[in-house]
Design a protein around this motif. Structure first.
Motif, PDB file in Angstrom:
ATOM      1  N   TYR A  93      19.515 -48.566 -51.375  1.00  0.00           N
ATOM      2  CA  TYR A  93      18.962 -47.888 -52.329  1.00  0.00           C
ATOM      3  C   TYR A  93      17.980 -46.577 -51.794  1.00  0.00           C
ATOM      4  N   GLU A  94      18.022 -45.344 -52.097  1.00  0.00           N
ATOM      5  CA  GLU A  94      17.617 -44.487 -51.521  1.00  0.00           C
ATOM      6  C   GLU A  94      15.906 -44.318 -52.323  1.00  0.00           C
ATOM      7  N   PRO A  95      14.653 -44.632 -52.222  1.00  0.00           N
ATOM      8  CA  PRO A  95      13.920 -44.194 -52.408  1.00  0.00           C
ATOM      9  C   PRO A  95      13.164 -43.476 -52.711  1.00  0.00           C
ATOM     10  N   ARG A  96      12.060 -42.476 -53.457  1.00  0.00           N
ATOM     11  CA  ARG A  96      11.313 -41.490 -53.032  1.00  0.00           C
ATOM     12  C   ARG A  96      10.180 -41.221 -52.694  1.00  0.00           C
ATOM     13  N   ALA A  97       9.557 -40.605 -51.763  1.00  0.00           N
ATOM     14  CA  ALA A  97       7.470 -41.407 -51.555  1.00  0.00           C
ATOM     15  C   ALA A  97       7.370 -41.039 -52.934  1.00  0.00           C
ATOM     16  N   THR A  98       7.484 -40.611 -54.046  1.00  0.00           N
ATOM     17  CA  THR A  98       6.710 -40.327 -55.164  1.00  0.00           C
ATOM     18  C   THR A  98       7.057 -40.939 -56.272  1.00  0.00           C
ATOM     19  N   GLY A  99       7.726 -41.797 -56.229  1.00  0.00           N
ATOM     20  CA  GLY A  99       8.637 -42.782 -56.787  1.00  0.00           C
ATOM     21  C   GLY A  99       7.402 -43.989 -56.684  1.00  0.00           C
ATOM     22  N   HIS A 100       6.793 -44.189 -55.757  1.00  0.00           N
ATOM     23  CA  HIS A 100       6.186 -45.178 -54.991  1.00  0.00           C
ATOM     24  C   HIS A 100       4.293 -44.624 -54.470  1.00  0.00           C
ATOM     25  N   ILE A 101       3.457 -44.087 -55.516  1.00  0.00           N
ATOM     26  CA  ILE A 101       2.373 -44.191 -54.994  1.00  0.00           C
ATOM     27  C   ILE A 101       1.923 -45.317 -55.685  1.00  0.00           C
ATOM     28  N   SER A 102       2.159 -46.470 -56.494  1.00  0.00           N
ATOM     29  CA  SER A 102       1.183 -47.483 -56.628  1.00  0.00           C
ATOM     30  C   SER A 102       1.232 -48.196 -55.484  1.00  0.00           C
ATOM     31  N   ASP A 103       2.947 -48.334 -55.311  1.00  0.00           N
ATOM     32  CA  ASP A 103       3.307 -49.637 -54.164  1.00  0.00           C
ATOM     33  C   ASP A 103       1.826 -48.779 -52.661  1.00  0.00           C
ATOM     34  N   MET A 104       1.819 -47.995 -52.640  1.00  0.00           N
ATOM     35  CA  MET A 104       1.087 -47.070 -50.941  1.00  0.00           C
ATOM     36  C   MET A 104      -0.539 -47.379 -51.571  1.00  0.00           C
ATOM     37  N   ILE A 105      -1.249 -47.005 -52.854  1.00  0.00           N
ATOM     38  CA  ILE A 105      -2.107 -47.509 -52.982  1.00  0.00           C
ATOM     39  C   ILE A 105      -2.629 -48.900 -53.230  1.00  0.00           C
ATOM     40  N   ASP A 106      -1.803 -49.948 -53.433  1.00  0.00           N
ATOM     41  CA  ASP A 106      -1.771 -51.255 -53.696  1.00  0.00           C
ATOM     42  C   ASP A 106      -1.967 -50.967 -51.903  1.00  0.00           C
ATOM     43  N   LEU A 107      -1.112 -50.994 -51.055  1.00  0.00           N
ATOM     44  CA  LEU A 107      -1.398 -51.299 -50.009  1.00  0.00           C
ATOM     45  C   LEU A 107      -2.360 -50.623 -48.442  1.00  0.00           C
ATOM     46  N   ILE A 108      -2.882 -49.324 -49.140  1.00  0.00           N
ATOM     47  CA  ILE A 108      -4.038 -48.398 -48.626  1.00  0.00           C
ATOM     48  C   ILE A 108      -5.511 -50.161 -48.957  1.00  0.00           C
ATOM     49  N   GLN A 109      -5.486 -50.863 -50.070  1.00  0.00           N
ATOM     50  CA  GLN A 109      -6.894 -50.828 -50.573  1.00  0.00           C
ATOM     51  C   GLN A 109      -6.597 -52.726 -50.251  1.00  0.00           C
ATOM     52  N   ARG A 110      -5.282 -53.235 -49.577  1.00  0.00           N
ATOM     53  CA  ARG A 110      -5.111 -54.442 -49.057  1.00  0.00           C
ATOM     54  C   ARG A 110      -5.989 -53.761 -47.208  1.00  0.00           C
ATOM     55  N   ILE A 111      -5.515 -52.899 -46.783  1.00  0.00           N
ATOM     56  CA  ILE A 111      -5.694 -52.332 -45.849  1.00  0.00           C
ATOM     57  C   ILE A 111      -7.317 -52.740 -45.326  1.00  0.00           C
TER      58      ILE A 111
ATOM     59  N   LEU B 295       2.530 -43.506 -44.358  1.00  0.00           N
ATOM     60  CA  LEU B 295       1.903 -44.626 -44.953  1.00  0.00           C
ATOM     61  C   LEU B 295       3.313 -45.374 -45.929  1.00  0.00           C
ATOM     62  N   GLU B 296       4.064 -43.745 -46.167  1.00  0.00           N
ATOM     63  CA  GLU B 296       5.515 -44.046 -47.787  1.00  0.00           C
ATOM     64  C   GLU B 296       6.911 -45.179 -46.840  1.00  0.00           C
ATOM     65  N   CYS B 297       6.439 -45.057 -45.149  1.00  0.00           N
ATOM     66  CA  CYS B 297       7.590 -46.448 -45.034  1.00  0.00           C
ATOM     67  C   CYS B 297       7.169 -47.679 -45.431  1.00  0.00           C
ATOM     68  N   SER B 298       6.261 -48.328 -45.189  1.00  0.00           N
ATOM     69  CA  SER B 298       5.528 -49.403 -44.886  1.00  0.00           C
ATOM     70  C   SER B 298       5.527 -49.842 -46.456  1.00  0.00           C
ATOM     71  N   ALA B 299       5.264 -48.377 -47.351  1.00  0.00           N
ATOM     72  CA  ALA B 299       5.501 -48.619 -48.425  1.00  0.00           C
ATOM     73  C   ALA B 299       6.616 -49.581 -48.817  1.00  0.00           C
ATOM     74  N   MET B 300       7.740 -48.466 -49.068  1.00  0.00           N
ATOM     75  CA  MET B 300       8.863 -48.487 -49.299  1.00  0.00           C
ATOM     76  C   MET B 300       9.482 -49.637 -48.592  1.00  0.00           C
ATOM     77  N   SER B 301       9.853 -49.936 -47.761  1.00  0.00           N
ATOM     78  CA  SER B 301      10.392 -50.582 -46.597  1.00  0.00           C
ATOM     79  C   SER B 301       9.804 -52.285 -47.439  1.00  0.00           C
ATOM     80  N   HIS B 302       8.560 -52.534 -47.830  1.00  0.00           N
ATOM     81  CA  HIS B 302       8.149 -53.946 -48.750  1.00  0.00           C
ATOM     82  C   HIS B 302       8.593 -53.839 -49.335  1.00  0.00           C
ATOM     83  N   ARG B 303       8.955 -52.976 -50.436  1.00  0.00           N
ATOM     84  CA  ARG B 303       9.244 -52.687 -51.866  1.00  0.00           C
ATOM     85  C   ARG B 303      10.015 -53.451 -52.051  1.00  0.00           C
ATOM     86  N   TYR B 304      11.509 -53.085 -50.823  1.00  0.00           N
ATOM     87  CA  TYR B 304      12.648 -53.222 -50.839  1.00  0.00           C
ATOM     88  C   TYR B 304      13.315 -54.512 -50.041  1.00  0.00           C
TER      89      TYR B 304
END
Length: 528
Positions: free
Chosen positions: A126-144, A256-265
């Motif tokens: 899979y080849e995710p785009r950063a802009t497709g995972h904004i909600s994942d990034m927001i959740d990650l920031i909130q956890r931190i 932030l992008e890669c942390s969110a996407m690696s965790h997602r997949y």
């Protein structure tokens, strides 16, 4: 070849254990997957702000070979390679070019995909785009934030400004990947080398010096080492490049992008994180810190591919020696270009030049001549399926031991040419008892070894590529001739101080998608 899972059998168990060099520990150690028979790999992909050059593609080819060997060892491989489709440079360049930022990102994403395909790089799982995972990034920031390892900058009215930073002093483990001293100064050899090489284009496609996000230089941080998780928009940022969050309107920080996407997949823990050497600090260091500060695990092994150099200098836009993939493929077959990259161990610097390509051309000639001569004597043709199905235990021991020692492709290619020498001896003894059967077995071995490097010349990938190579070369030569005439007139105009005429020629070519680069040695062109 596919990533489909086949349970480990006795043929694989007879093979020596794979050993990897881990960038974090500076040691080669046995590889043990988190889950038996499976491996999860995350590799940082392109920042799609301009056309790919060979320096960008080197990492893709290197990790493609790594992935192919895991597959040969009968692992089920989940391979994730991201696309960074929003950042400062994409926004700035699209604005200067009169484009929508998302339009520019997609144009160059397709160029990268085309380059990967032409050079035989397998499509990722899979080849995710950063802009497709904004909600994942927001959740990650909130956890931190909830864990006390980040802070929000308020605006003048005390409301969230959109700027959120990771609090480096709150995370004592910061620097564990690159062994930083107090998180600021490189302490290991490869990081020092990265410092020494100076301004460069990294494997993701950005001009960076030990790449730092522009927001990481902001004055509103609590500590100089803190880095951006979320960034308030600049005045020049379009409305389409802004997202509303609990901590203000803005867009994601690069790390932030890669942390969110690696965790997602791949989950909280996965086997391997890879990328170009440039990305070790700060990008990968920051990824590790923010992911673990969120309460997750992260990569168990770190692998980094070295750079491409030209005349001893790292291939770089700032040095003026970047070579576009299209330009190189107009003069050399895709097989030859891939061989030039794939035949050098991923941690070794790759010197790019006429000698490298000449050696690859010679290798192609030796390999194809032997296979062609052999095929004339082999009564039963060897199919691609038969090549893919050859068990690793049937490979030459030298090839296996080389690949299992941190993917030593130099040793592996030596085994390939040893096999060719053995095959040539059999050709001299053709039609003697058992000679043809032995020859067929050797050719099957040879093609299977080449397939590990993505270089089986009878794979449809290369047969189709070679068909179009001559036409592509002719088109490039014609275009080069036409543009060369315009550049010669522009040079003459500049000598005569007729800068209006020189600029008019440059603008004319620019409208046609031709980028002119002026260097002390003259002008060169590339496609935008």
């Amino acid at each position: 070849m596919t990533d489909s899972h086949k349970p480990h059998d006795s043929s694989v168990s007879q093979v020596p254990q794979l050993r990897l060099y881990d960038t974090a520990t500076h040691q080669i150690t046995p590889f043990t997957p988190i889950h038996a028979g499976e491996v999860g790999i995350y590799v940082c992909g392109a920042t799609v702000q301009s056309s790919p050059h060979i320096g960008h593609i080197r990492a893709a080819v290197a990790f493609d070979v790594i992935r192919r060997w895991f597959m040969r060892l009968e692992y089920h491989v989940t391979f994730i390679r991201n696309v960074t489709d929003i950042d400062d440079k994409i926004l700035d360049k699209s604005r200067a070019a009169g484009q929508q930022w998302w339009e520019r990102a997609y144009i160059y994403e397709r160029e990268f995909t085309h380059a990967y395909e032409r050079l035989g790089v397998l499509a990722p799982s899979y080849e995710p785009r950063a802009t497709g995972h904004i909600s994942d990034m927001i959740d990650l920031i909130q956890r931190i934030l909830d864990n006390g390892h980040a802070y929000v900058i308020p605006d003048a009215d005390g409301n969230p400004s959109g700027n959120v930073y990771f609090d480096v002093p709150s995370w004592p483990q910061y620097g564990e990947l690159t062994h930083q001293q107090a998180g600021t100064q490189a302490a290991d050899e490869s990081a020092a080398l990265a410092d020494k090489m100076g301004p460069s284009v990294d494997s993701t496609g950005d001009d960076k010096y030990n790449p730092v996000d522009a927001a990481d230089l902001a004055e509103d941080k609590h500590d100089p080492r803190d880095f951006a998780l979320w960034k308030a928009p600049k005045d020049t940022d379009p409305q389409t490049a802004r997202w509303k969050t609990p901590f203000g309107i803005g867009r994601p920080g690069w790390h932030l992008e890669c942390s969110a996407m690696s965790h997602r997949y791949l989950g909280a823990d996965f086997d391997i994180h890879g990328g170009g050497l440039d990305l070790r600090f700060p990008h990968h260091e920051n990824e590790m810190a923010q992911s673990k500060a969120a309460g997750w695990g992260f990569a168990h092994h770190w692998m980094h591919s070295a750079w491409v150099t030209a005349k001893g200098e790292k291939m770089s836009k700032s040095l003026g020696n970047g070579l576009s993939v299209d330009s190189i493929l107009a003069e050399h077959s895709a097989w030859v270009v891939r061989y030039a990259m794939a035949s050098v161990q991923y941690r070794s610097m790759l010197e790019w030049g006429s000698q490298t390509l000449s050696e690859a051309e010679h290798a192609h000639e030796r390999i194809t001549n032997f296979i062609d001569r052999s095929d004339a004597l082999i009564h039963e043709p060897i199919s691609v399926d038969e090549v893919n199905a050859l068990p690793v235990s049937d490979f030459p021991a030298e090839f296996i031991s080389s690949m299992n020692e941190d993917f030593n492709v130099s040793g592996a290619t030596a085994s390939i040419f040893t096999t060719i020498r053995q095959g040539n001896a059999l050709l001299d003894a053709a039609n003697t008892p058992n000679a043809n059967a032995q020859l067929r077995a050797l050719v099957l071995q040879l093609r299977a070894m080449l397939d590990v490097l993505g270089l089986d010349p009878l794979n449809a990938q290369w047969l189709e590529s070679d068909t179009h190579a001559d036409a592509s070369s002719q088109e490039h030569d014609a275009l080069d001739s036409l543009i060369g005439e315009r550049l010669a007139k522009r040079t003459e105009a500049r000598k005569n101080k007729d800068f209006a005429q020189a600029d008019a020629i440059r603008d004319e070519l620019g409208k046609a998608g031709i980028v002119i680069e002026d260097t002390p040695h003259g002008s060169s062109w590339s496609m935008e």
